[in-house]
Design a protein around this motif. Structure first.
Motif, PDB file in Angstrom:
ATOM      1  N   LYS A 220     -19.260 -93.567 -39.424  1.00  0.00           N
ATOM      2  CA  LYS A 220     -18.963 -92.758 -38.250  1.00  0.00           C
ATOM      3  C   LYS A 220     -18.207 -91.496 -38.598  1.00  0.00           C
ATOM      4  O   LYS A 220     -18.391 -90.435 -37.978  1.00  0.00           O
ATOM      5  CB  LYS A 220     -18.170 -93.578 -37.231  1.00  0.00           C
ATOM      6  CG  LYS A 220     -17.821 -92.825 -35.959  1.00  0.00           C
ATOM      7  CD  LYS A 220     -17.061 -93.708 -34.991  1.00  0.00           C
ATOM      8  CE  LYS A 220     -16.702 -92.946 -33.712  1.00  0.00           C
ATOM      9  NZ  LYS A 220     -15.958 -93.810 -32.749  1.00  0.00           N
ATOM     10  N   TRP A 221     -17.331 -91.582 -39.599  1.00  0.00           N
ATOM     11  CA  TRP A 221     -16.493 -90.444 -39.982  1.00  0.00           C
ATOM     12  C   TRP A 221     -16.884 -89.869 -41.349  1.00  0.00           C
ATOM     13  O   TRP A 221     -16.102 -89.175 -41.973  1.00  0.00           O
ATOM     14  CB  TRP A 221     -15.026 -90.864 -40.000  1.00  0.00           C
ATOM     15  CG  TRP A 221     -14.597 -91.502 -38.722  1.00  0.00           C
ATOM     16  CD1 TRP A 221     -14.418 -92.828 -38.476  1.00  0.00           C
ATOM     17  CD2 TRP A 221     -14.319 -90.836 -37.491  1.00  0.00           C
ATOM     18  NE1 TRP A 221     -14.046 -93.042 -37.178  1.00  0.00           N
ATOM     19  CE2 TRP A 221     -13.974 -91.825 -36.539  1.00  0.00           C
ATOM     20  CE3 TRP A 221     -14.323 -89.488 -37.083  1.00  0.00           C
ATOM     21  CZ2 TRP A 221     -13.644 -91.529 -35.221  1.00  0.00           C
ATOM     22  CZ3 TRP A 221     -13.995 -89.191 -35.773  1.00  0.00           C
ATOM     23  CH2 TRP A 221     -13.667 -90.195 -34.860  1.00  0.00           C
ATOM     24  N   GLY A 271     -14.216 -88.414 -46.039  1.00  0.00           N
ATOM     25  CA  GLY A 271     -14.130 -89.289 -44.878  1.00  0.00           C
ATOM     26  C   GLY A 271     -13.449 -88.613 -43.710  1.00  0.00           C
ATOM     27  O   GLY A 271     -13.535 -87.400 -43.522  1.00  0.00           O
ATOM     28  N   ARG A 272     -12.734 -89.379 -42.929  1.00  0.00           N
ATOM     29  CA  ARG A 272     -12.064 -88.860 -41.739  1.00  0.00           C
ATOM     30  C   ARG A 272     -10.830 -88.049 -42.127  1.00  0.00           C
ATOM     31  O   ARG A 272     -10.113 -88.405 -43.060  1.00  0.00           O
ATOM     32  CB  ARG A 272     -11.664 -90.012 -40.828  1.00  0.00           C
ATOM     33  CG  ARG A 272     -11.288 -89.581 -39.420  1.00  0.00           C
ATOM     34  CD  ARG A 272     -10.942 -90.780 -38.556  1.00  0.00           C
ATOM     35  NE  ARG A 272     -10.728 -90.390 -37.163  1.00  0.00           N
ATOM     36  CZ  ARG A 272     -10.322 -91.213 -36.210  1.00  0.00           C
ATOM     37  NH1 ARG A 272     -10.076 -92.488 -36.499  1.00  0.00           N
ATOM     38  NH2 ARG A 272     -10.180 -90.786 -34.968  1.00  0.00           N
ATOM     39  N   ASN A 273     -10.560 -86.980 -41.368  1.00  0.00           N
ATOM     40  CA  ASN A 273      -9.449 -86.105 -41.724  1.00  0.00           C
ATOM     41  C   ASN A 273      -8.636 -85.665 -40.511  1.00  0.00           C
ATOM     42  O   ASN A 273      -7.943 -84.656 -40.548  1.00  0.00           O
ATOM     43  CB  ASN A 273      -9.971 -84.861 -42.460  1.00  0.00           C
ATOM     44  CG  ASN A 273      -8.878 -84.148 -43.226  1.00  0.00           C
ATOM     45  OD1 ASN A 273      -8.015 -84.771 -43.836  1.00  0.00           O
ATOM     46  ND2 ASN A 273      -8.902 -82.820 -43.204  1.00  0.00           N
ATOM     47  N   ASP A 283     -13.018 -79.038 -41.829  1.00  0.00           N
ATOM     48  CA  ASP A 283     -13.291 -79.381 -40.440  1.00  0.00           C
ATOM     49  C   ASP A 283     -14.103 -80.679 -40.379  1.00  0.00           C
ATOM     50  O   ASP A 283     -14.517 -81.231 -41.392  1.00  0.00           O
ATOM     51  CB  ASP A 283     -14.017 -78.239 -39.724  1.00  0.00           C
ATOM     52  CG  ASP A 283     -15.359 -77.888 -40.362  1.00  0.00           C
ATOM     53  OD1 ASP A 283     -16.075 -78.816 -40.782  1.00  0.00           O
ATOM     54  OD2 ASP A 283     -15.686 -76.691 -40.434  1.00  0.00           O
ATOM     55  N   GLU A 284     -14.299 -81.176 -39.167  1.00  0.00           N
ATOM     56  CA  GLU A 284     -14.969 -82.459 -38.992  1.00  0.00           C
ATOM     57  C   GLU A 284     -16.422 -82.430 -39.449  1.00  0.00           C
ATOM     58  O   GLU A 284     -17.009 -83.467 -39.737  1.00  0.00           O
ATOM     59  CB  GLU A 284     -14.885 -82.877 -37.522  1.00  0.00           C
ATOM     60  CG  GLU A 284     -13.471 -83.180 -37.051  1.00  0.00           C
ATOM     61  CD  GLU A 284     -13.445 -83.625 -35.604  1.00  0.00           C
ATOM     62  OE1 GLU A 284     -14.529 -83.658 -34.990  1.00  0.00           O
ATOM     63  OE2 GLU A 284     -12.356 -83.931 -35.099  1.00  0.00           O
ATOM     64  N   TRP A 288     -17.042 -85.156 -44.828  1.00  0.00           N
ATOM     65  CA  TRP A 288     -17.761 -86.186 -45.568  1.00  0.00           C
ATOM     66  C   TRP A 288     -18.062 -85.753 -46.995  1.00  0.00           C
ATOM     67  O   TRP A 288     -18.410 -86.593 -47.843  1.00  0.00           O
ATOM     68  CB  TRP A 288     -19.070 -86.547 -44.858  1.00  0.00           C
ATOM     69  CG  TRP A 288     -19.971 -85.374 -44.603  1.00  0.00           C
ATOM     70  CD1 TRP A 288     -20.009 -84.580 -43.489  1.00  0.00           C
ATOM     71  CD2 TRP A 288     -20.972 -84.867 -45.482  1.00  0.00           C
ATOM     72  NE1 TRP A 288     -20.972 -83.603 -43.618  1.00  0.00           N
ATOM     73  CE2 TRP A 288     -21.579 -83.769 -44.840  1.00  0.00           C
ATOM     74  CE3 TRP A 288     -21.428 -85.243 -46.747  1.00  0.00           C
ATOM     75  CZ2 TRP A 288     -22.607 -83.028 -45.432  1.00  0.00           C
ATOM     76  CZ3 TRP A 288     -22.446 -84.512 -47.338  1.00  0.00           C
ATOM     77  CH2 TRP A 288     -23.028 -83.422 -46.675  1.00  0.00           C
ATOM     78  N   LEU A 289     -17.930 -84.486 -47.296  1.00  0.00           N
ATOM     79  CA  LEU A 289     -18.195 -83.984 -48.643  1.00  0.00           C
ATOM     80  C   LEU A 289     -17.053 -84.360 -49.587  1.00  0.00           C
ATOM     81  O   LEU A 289     -15.907 -83.975 -49.361  1.00  0.00           O
ATOM     82  CB  LEU A 289     -18.344 -82.460 -48.634  1.00  0.00           C
ATOM     83  CG  LEU A 289     -19.659 -81.883 -48.112  1.00  0.00           C
ATOM     84  CD1 LEU A 289     -19.530 -80.383 -47.913  1.00  0.00           C
ATOM     85  CD2 LEU A 289     -20.780 -82.199 -49.100  1.00  0.00           C
TER      86      LEU A 289
END
Length: 365
Positions: A220-221, A271-273, A283-284, A288-289
């Motif tokens: 999801k994130w 992941g999530r930040n 940014d969102e 994921w990178l």
């Protein structure tokens, strides 16, 4: 020995229950039944913490449910697990409300909640285990715990897993591709020569001896290292490619973020930040990178649910979620980049750090 962060169940071992400690606070010697200089590992769950020393002894504090007759019992300071005093342990790990330990002879011991079969035993027979018990017929050399699942590496480098599989975090599927629920530790097909593994809230990451990284579970994130727009989860392990990364040695999973520590002392995260848990500005859309965190010469690293600790050039850094003061900087604002914790603990040689869900520890001399 210093501790800080959430302490509503005395998981900091300070001798009292309170909301939190916002800065590293020394645990007074009279409250310690362990020798800080001997501590080699610190880990924690939601409301409990574990310490392992060089003699192979485990100490616990917090709301640990050690007495099944009184599930709200609290240990205000670290106490050795009496039932295991004759066992020499080599590793410990904690999930949300359960714990595991590996003995010197590769035996696996488990205790705590087993509501999701996360202890590798049938939950109908063992819904809760008050004292550490041996899991028979399995010999392991490494263990990792997620929120409600557990992964172990066997002596022949196979990966076995158990627990909740709501988002594919076990990497097990049935004949028609549905997530498979299991009661005991089960081999993940087609994963061999596994060097290390880490478990998040609802995902899992593994590294083999060829340096290949495999990911599965919730995405999801972007915690699987690819865009959530492409796939929201993976029920089977898939290979993650990080072109610039060629020397990973350790994997770490928070609830929804991952960090790799390399042999050259660099950290990579993805992941999530939303709380700054990646330690880098992004940014969102691209968190994921996998990218390198701007912190060099990292000697030690530990990960909580959504915060992080690192030792670099003998300075203690923190970043991420800080609602309970678990970043130790004296405020409750989230920290988006590695920031030095300015306290007495940072002016000494730091040789052990550890995190729980919202708690932090450091040992210095």
């Amino acid at each position: 020995m210093y501790s800080w962060g959430a302490n509503s169940s005395s998981q900091l071992g300070q001798g009292i229950c309170n909301e939190q400690y916002n800065t590293p606070t020394k645990i007074s010697e009279e409250k310690l039944s362990l020798v800080p200089e001997r501590v080699i590992q610190i880990n924690g769950g939601a409301t409990h913490s574990l310490v392992l020393d060089s003699l192979g002894k485990i100490y616990m504090c917090g709301k640990i449910n050690i007495n099944a007759k009184d599930p709200n019992e609290i240990l205000y300071t670290f106490k050795q697990i009496a039932s295991c005093e004759n066992i020499i342990f080599s590793q410990i790990a904690c999930g949300w409300d359960f714990s595991v330990g590996i003995s010197k002879y590769s035996k696996l011991f488990v205790w705590g909640s087993n509501s999701f079969n996360q202890l590798g035993l049938p939950k109908d027979k063992y819904p809760f285990i008050a004292e550490p018990i041996l899991v028979n017929d399995i010999s392991v050399k490494f263990v990792a715990c997620g929120l409600r699942h557990t992964a172990v590496i066997t002596l022949d480098n196979k990966l076995k897993i158990c627990g909740s599989n709501t988002h594919g975090q076990l990497g097990l599927v049935d004949a028609i591709g549905n997530s498979l629920n299991v009661e005991c530790f089960t081999d993940i097909p087609n994963l061999e020569n596994i060097k290390t593994v880490a478990c998040g809230q609802k995902h899992t990451v593994a590294l083999n001896f060829r340096g290949e990284i495999f990911v599965w579970g919730d995405n999801k994130w972007g915690q699987l290292g690819f865009s959530p727009k492409l796939m929201s989860k993976s029920k089977k392990p898939i290979k993650l490619t990080i072109p610039k990364l060629n020397d990973p040695i350790k994997l770490f999973c928070g609830w929804t973020h991952n960090v790799i520590l390399t042999a050259s002392g660099h950290l990579w995260s993805w992941g999530r930040n939303n709380y700054g848990q990646l330690g880098r500005r992004c940014d969102e859309n691209n968190s994921w990178l996998p990218e390198k965190i701007q912190l060099n010469d990292v000697e030690r690293f530990s990960i909580g649910a959504e915060h992080n600790l690192a030792v670099a050039s003998n300075k203690l850094y923190s970043w991420g979620w800080n609602e309970h003061g678990n970043c130790g900087n004296g405020c409750l604002n989230n920290i988006f980049e590695p920031t030095i914790i300015d306290s007495n603990v940072s002016n000494k040689t730091i040789y052990c750090i550890g995190c729980g869900t919202g708690q932090s520890f450091a040992i210095s001399k």
